[in-house]
Write an enzyme that holds these catalytic residues in place. Structure first.
Site, PDB file in Angstrom:
ATOM      1  N   GLU A 304      89.253  53.578  -8.847  1.00 43.10           N
ATOM      2  CA  GLU A 304      88.021  53.984  -8.724  1.00 43.10           C
ATOM      3  C   GLU A 304      87.703  55.036  -7.575  1.00 43.10           C
ATOM      4  O   GLU A 304      87.149  56.126  -8.035  1.00 43.10           O
ATOM      5  CB  GLU A 304      86.743  52.750  -8.614  1.00 43.10           C
ATOM      6  N   ASP A 308      86.913  59.111  -8.097  1.00 40.59           N
ATOM      7  CA  ASP A 308      85.809  59.726  -7.870  1.00 40.59           C
ATOM      8  C   ASP A 308      86.002  60.875  -7.010  1.00 40.59           C
ATOM      9  O   ASP A 308      85.355  61.828  -7.030  1.00 40.59           O
ATOM     10  CB  ASP A 308      84.720  58.854  -7.203  1.00 40.59           C
ATOM     11  N   SER A 554      82.866  56.174 -15.624  1.00 40.12           N
ATOM     12  CA  SER A 554      83.299  56.576 -13.942  1.00 40.12           C
ATOM     13  C   SER A 554      83.580  57.667 -13.589  1.00 40.12           C
ATOM     14  O   SER A 554      83.359  58.342 -12.538  1.00 40.12           O
ATOM     15  CB  SER A 554      84.507  55.271 -13.628  1.00 40.12           C
ATOM     16  N   ASP A 618      70.811  61.226 -28.360  1.00 36.48           N
ATOM     17  CA  ASP A 618      70.961  59.979 -28.938  1.00 36.48           C
ATOM     18  C   ASP A 618      71.617  58.948 -27.772  1.00 36.48           C
ATOM     19  O   ASP A 618      72.035  59.325 -26.739  1.00 36.48           O
ATOM     20  CB  ASP A 618      72.325  60.188 -29.915  1.00 36.48           C
TER      21      ASP A 618
END
Ligand SMILES: *[C@@H]1O[C@H](CO)[C@@H](O)[C@H](O)[C@H]1NC(C)=O
Ligand SMILES: *[C@@H]1O[C@H](CO)[C@@H](O)[C@H](O)[C@H]1NC(C)=O
Ligand SMILES: *[C@@H]1O[C@H](CO)[C@@H](O)[C@H](O)[C@H]1NC(C)=O
Ligand SMILES: *[C@@H]1O[C@H](CO)[C@@H](O)[C@H](O)[C@H]1NC(C)=O
Ligand SMILES: *[C@@H]1O[C@H](CO)[C@@H](O)[C@H](O)[C@H]1NC(C)=O
Length: 639
Positions: A304, A308, A554, A618
């Protein structure tokens, strides 16, 4: 905001009146719908046992929070962009003297000696020790002892009451319905208990291929198989060189997730050589561990953060430093509230009352934990903050979620843009779990399970798209249906915000979902998400010394964050204010050309294909993916 906590009004408890000096009606203040899993009722509590009773006093003016936020973020408002100072926010929402007096006077009239009642140093709580019998009389409740399967005991009640005149002054009382017993993460045979201090549970990015051969990559021709920074620039026409020296952009990571500098360097060498050796500007919050100091090198721990930071840093270029907020120690971890406490001292002080079943408690009482003080208003927030972690709404009580949501509104009022990923399991929650009719969550649940904070109307929620196999960056993208599904749907906790009314109403009218109303919130009156989306499939990421393919909303969140950060750069360079809360603007007619509408694909989950994408907004991809130069021009021209 408190209204959903008061579903039942008792008209009278007639008999109580004679022994009760306050002739005010009694109102159920909070009621629990079910006992959390793992717990069971052991017995009634002893009448003579002592409980530390704490009254959380209501913030002043919190009923106006939406109005204040829109006043500075709605395009038609004359105060657009006139953000508030932290001091003005703090003084506006601090609990009032009236609230302190109302609760104190009622306690005294109920027979509690005044010397037993103390106001907390923060001014946010009234505290006293009572016997169980006294507390039961005060709150018209009965206390039980509950046992957890691990042996932990907890004192709680099913519901409690307050006299009607106190309702506006009290947010909640502890200990009451909250299951805030401290559970160590070592229970369940070493498996961390879901959501104890871990907003990330089951929501991290997913990895597929490992050890990619880089000689075939980096070309625009393969963006349907390998997403690189160049693909994203081409998809969103995102070419921008920062000019401002004062701009900031931050990403938040929760320990044990942490980046490896060797991975950042490996990525930089391939995709942005001027970033080789560049480190993010790191703030350690509550013992945050970073730069691989955990010495525990796994995709789960580094995927992660590496993802990022590599994309955030590359997309804003070496000219714009990226801030890393690394939150929580390795023992206890941390929650969004720990981070919010660190960047806003008023949240930490007035709203203090972190819930130990959800939030890290610092100094960490556990062996080997961080012994320093809790970070409280000690860290400066960046102009844009991207977070790729999330809960399911159902992990949290409505009160807890609402309280945190209000904090995002305050940050928006201060000119800060809060971006959250919308989750990777379509209409299901983290790890694919869905709701049961009684409100619990399980793998075989059938009811759609919305994500928090994405359902908070004061954050910007980002879903995921993909380049269709065999197509190129100039073809329209689809909703992401590879490995992950874009989180989206309708809240069970938060009402439909004004800025979204037209978009959501029009979707429900033109493309009415064919599902029965008992598996989703079909009322048309609830906050719908995501707000927009960006690519979330096939990201090339350097993780633990290899290039891997990574999937997730993510990935989409820091990409959108990077674009918003560059819009801020352009505005700051022209002497204008930062963006702050963007939702009222992006849903407005003026911004209609700012997005590539996504009209193909769904977000499967809970044994269904999920919702359909459509023309316009949507509940799969929101308004669509950013068209950067159009958004930049629109925002540059706003005051
Ligand atoms: C390494 O990290 C994984 C995943 O977070 C965790 O399950 C494991 O216990 C850790 N091992 C050590 C030795 O800390
Ligand atoms: C649907 O959302 C509304 C508005 O947030 C809420 O009042 C209602 O309780 C929700 N319905 C269910 C079944 O959760
Ligand atoms: C999605 O669209 C298909 C094709 O038009 C339709 O059959 C299906 O019912 C729609 N799904 C929902 C949830 O409405
Ligand atoms: C890289 O991937 C290869 C093949 O999967 C594996 O053998 C190697 O251990 C990986 N290297 C690291 C540092 O994880
Ligand atoms: C829609 O998405 C599906 C699944 O990702 C894909 O096979 C199909 O080619 C897409 N259609 C268009 C028109 O992009």
């Amino acid at each position: 905001m408190r209204s959903f906590l008061l579903p039942f009004v008792l008209l009278s408890l007639g008999l109580a009146a004679s022994s009760d000096p306050i002739l005010s009606r009694w109102i159920v203040h909070e009621r629990r719908s079910h006992i959390p899993s793992g717990w069971s009722l052991a017995r009634r509590h002893d009448a003579s046992a002592v409980v530390p009773l704490r009254f959380a006093l209501a913030q002043s003016n919190v009923e106006n929070i939406e109005e204040y936020l829109y006043d500075v973020s709605h395009p038609s408002s004359p105060n657009y962009g006139k953000h508030w100072s932290a001091a003005k926010v703090a003084s506006t929402f601090a609990p009032s003297r009236d609230s302190v007096d109302a609760v104190r006077n009622w306690l005294i009239e109920s027979g509690i000696e005044s010397h037993r009642i103390t106001l907390s140093a923060s001014g946010g709580w009234l505290e006293l020790e009572t016997t169980v019998r006294e507390a039961e009389d005060l709150l018209h409740t009965s206390y039980n002892v509950y046992g957890h399967e691990t042996g932990v005991k907890h004192v709680a009640c099913e519901s409690y009451h307050l006299p009607e005149h106190l309702v506006p002054h009290v947010d909640f009382v502890t200990p009451t319905v909250h299951f805030d017993a401290k559970l160590s993460k070592r229970f369940d045979g070493g498996q961390p208990l879901k959501s104890v201090g871990q907003p990330s549970s089951g929501n991290g990015p997913k990895m597929v291929a490992q050890a990619l051969d880089m000689t075939t990559l980096g070309q625009l021709a393969t963006c349907d198989k390998y997403i690189t920074p160049l693909c994203l620039r081409a998809l969103y026409n995102f070419w921008y060189t920062p000019e401002s020296k004062e701009n900031t952009y931050g990403v938040v990571e929760y320990t044990p997730q942490s980046y490896l500098q060797s991975d950042l360097n490996m990525f930089a060498k391939q995709f942005g050589p001027d970033l080789v050796g560049v480190t993010p500007k790191t703030y350690d919050i509550d013992g945050g561990m970073y730069a691989g100091s955990s010495k525990n090198i796994t995709f789960d721990n580094n995927g992660e953060s590496d993802l990022d930071l590599q994309y955030a840093m590359n997309l804003v270029t070496a000219a714009q430093p990226v801030t890393l907020y690394q939150v929580g120690d390795l023992v206890e971890g941390a929650s969004f509230n720990n981070f919010l406490d660190a960047i806003d001292g008023s949240y930490c002080k007035f709203m203090s009352g972190d819930d130990p079943s959800q939030d890290g408690i610092y100094p960490d009482p556990m062996t080997g934990g961080y012994k320093g003080p809790e970070a409280c208003g000690t860290v400066k927030p960046t102009n844009v903050i991207s977070t790729s972690y999330g809960y399911d709404e159902a992990d949290l009580t409505p009160f807890y979620a609402a309280r945190q949501c209000d904090e995002y509104a305050k940050l928006g009022m201060m000119g800060i843009t809060i971006v959250y990923s919308s989750g990777d399991n379509g209409v299901a929650g983290n790890s694919g779990v869905c709701l049961n009719p009684d409100g619990t969550q399980s793998a075989n649940g059938k009811i759609f399970n919305p994500a928090f904070p994405s359902t908070c109307p004061y954050v910007t929620s980002v879903g995921a798209t993909q380049v269709v196999s065999g197509k190129t960056v100039v073809d329209p993208e689809s909703a992401c249906e590879k490995v992950i599904r874009s989180g989206g749907g309708f809240s069970n906790y938060f009402a439909l915000p004004e800025y979204q009314k037209e978009a959501v109403t029009s979707y429900l009218k033109n493309y009415p979902p064919s599902y029965p109303s008992n598996i989703w919130n079909s009322t048309g009156r609830s906050r719908a998400y995501p707000d927009l989306s960006a690519n979330g499939a096939n990201y090339v990421v350097a993780v633990d010394g290899n290039f891997s393919l990574v999937y997730g909303t993510s990935a989409a969140a820091p990409v959108v964050g990077a674009m918003l950060a560059m819009v801020n750069d352009a505005r700051l360079a022209k002497g204008k204010k930062t963006l702050g809360f963007i939702n009222p603007l992006i849903y407005s007619a003026d911004f209609a050309g700012g997005f590539h509408d996504i009209t193909n694909g769904t977000n499967a989950g809970c044994g269904t294909p999920g919702f359909n994408t459509s023309r316009g907004w949507d509940p799969v991809t929101g308004l669509g993916t950013p068209n950067f130069p159009v958004l930049l021009e629109l925002w540059k021209n706003m005051d």
